[in-house]
Write an enzyme that holds these catalytic residues in place. Structure first.
Site, short mmCIF file in Angstrom:
data_model
loop_
_atom_site.label_atom_id
_atom_site.label_comp_id
_atom_site.label_asym_id
_atom_site.label_seq_id
_atom_site.Cartn_x
_atom_site.Cartn_y
_atom_site.Cartn_z
N GLU A 35 5.29 -7.36 -3.52
CA GLU A 35 6.27 -7.91 -4.46
C GLU A 35 7.06 -9.05 -3.82
O GLU A 35 7.33 -10.07 -4.46
CB GLU A 35 7.24 -6.81 -4.93
CG GLU A 35 6.56 -5.64 -5.61
CD GLU A 35 6.23 -4.49 -4.67
OE1 GLU A 35 6.40 -3.33 -5.08
OE2 GLU A 35 5.80 -4.76 -3.53
N LEU A 192 -17.07 0.96 20.25
CA LEU A 192 -16.43 1.25 18.96
C LEU A 192 -15.54 0.11 18.49
O LEU A 192 -14.42 0.31 18.02
CB LEU A 192 -15.63 2.57 19.04
CG LEU A 192 -16.41 3.80 19.48
CD1 LEU A 192 -15.52 5.03 19.48
CD2 LEU A 192 -17.64 4.03 18.60
#
Length: 316
Positions: A35, A192
């Site tokens: 917003e 990873l």
């Protein structure tokens, strides 16, 4: 995706007389909410007192890293707010809507509600189920094996193709964390990371109950944060997956990809602690070895990535 956690990834559009005058979405964690970014993007703020603000999630009403979005909407005298779904976080959960209504805003809630809830599934799972949104991922041969019984080198045996592996790296960039067990670290020495795509590395999590892994493994390098879950956090006398979920909740992990071995994956399946399973079937001729996990779920999609078949299951 992957940058806002533990905050939700919200979208916002501001409209005047059926014309979009601004839009915004959540900044990386610690930055402005959707917003705020949308209101900042309005070139002529004199239009706001006759605008409608559309937002996928209820505006917040509390001070966190940033001030309440509901206060900003009220300050700019935006008269109408259309909200996709209620924020189920206990600090919000209707308080933002109540504040807007008390200030005289016309508030509509529940527009495209199912779509918005699906979009915010990671955030809602974390706050309602007190655990992360859990994605299981593995690759298996057409015979149903995920790895050979033994191998000569400490590195993965690739069952999926390079395009599939690049997609997996994209998934890693979209989630907050990635988890494996200690045996996967010992057998494969994975890093990873998201090295095959542009995107932030996820937080790496390793289940190491005996706290026995030496820091020579790639998972402990400086490329990303690593959390080691030991017996100090996880009780070996209780179901493994449940204990891991409790620990990850405390670490504020709201989504995780589990790329561990058969034992780790099966623990989450057996305890029904999973939301999606992403399963590749590759061309590698592996007709014996470690069997793939046994899972039942609803088939969401089935696609081909070159020679690999990718099935995504939902745990409905």
């Amino acid at each position: 995706m992957g940058s806002t956690a533990p905050n939700p990834m919200v979208g916002c559009v501001i409209v005047v007389e059926d014309q979009i005058i601004a839009e915004g979405y959540t900044s990386p964690y610690g930055g402005a909410h959707a917003e705020v970014n949308a209101i900042k993007a309005v070139k002529d703020v004199s239009l706001l007192p006759k605008a409608t603000l559309y937002v996928t999630l209820e505006p917040c009403a509390h001070f966190g890293k940033t001030p309440p979005c509901s206060d900003l909407i009220i300050t700019h005298k935006i008269p109408r707010v259309v909200i996709g779904c209620l924020d189920e976080h206990e600090k919000v959960c209707g308080k933002g809507i109540a504040k807007l209504k008390a200030a005289g805003c016309e508030v509509t809630v529940g527009v495209l509600e199912d779509e918005c809830k699906l979009h915010h599934k990671r955030f809602f799972t974390y706050h309602t189920k007190k655990r992360p949104y859990i994605i299981l991922k593995w690759a298996e041969s057409s015979y149903g094996y995920i790895a050979p019984l033994s191998k000569s080198e400490t590195k993965p045996v690739w069952i999926s193709n390079t395009h599939s592996r690049q997609l997996v790296h994209q998934w890693r960039a979209e989630e907050q964390a990635i988890l494996v067990g200690a045996n996967t670290v010992i057998q494969d020495n994975p890093s990873l990371t998201t090295r095959d795509v542009e995107g932030a590395n996820p937080i790496r999590i390793v289940i190491d109950l005996k706290n026995s892994l030496a820091e020579i493994y790639q998972i402990f390098n400086s490329e990303s944060k690593t959390i080691r879950l030991t017996a100090d956090e996880i009780s070996s006398d209780k179901p493994l997956a449940s204990e891991v979920c409790k620990a990850l909740y405390k670490h504020q992990i709201n989504s995780v990809i589990i790329e561990g071995g058969q034992k780790t994956l099966q623990a989450f399946i057996d305890e029904n602690l999973w939301d999606e399973a992403r399963i590749f079937t590759g061309e590698l001729k592996l007709d014996e070895g470690i069997q793939s996990p046994k899972i039942n779920g609803t088939l969401s999609t089935e696609t081909w990535i070159g020679s690999d078949c990718l099935k995504i299951l939902r745990n409905d």
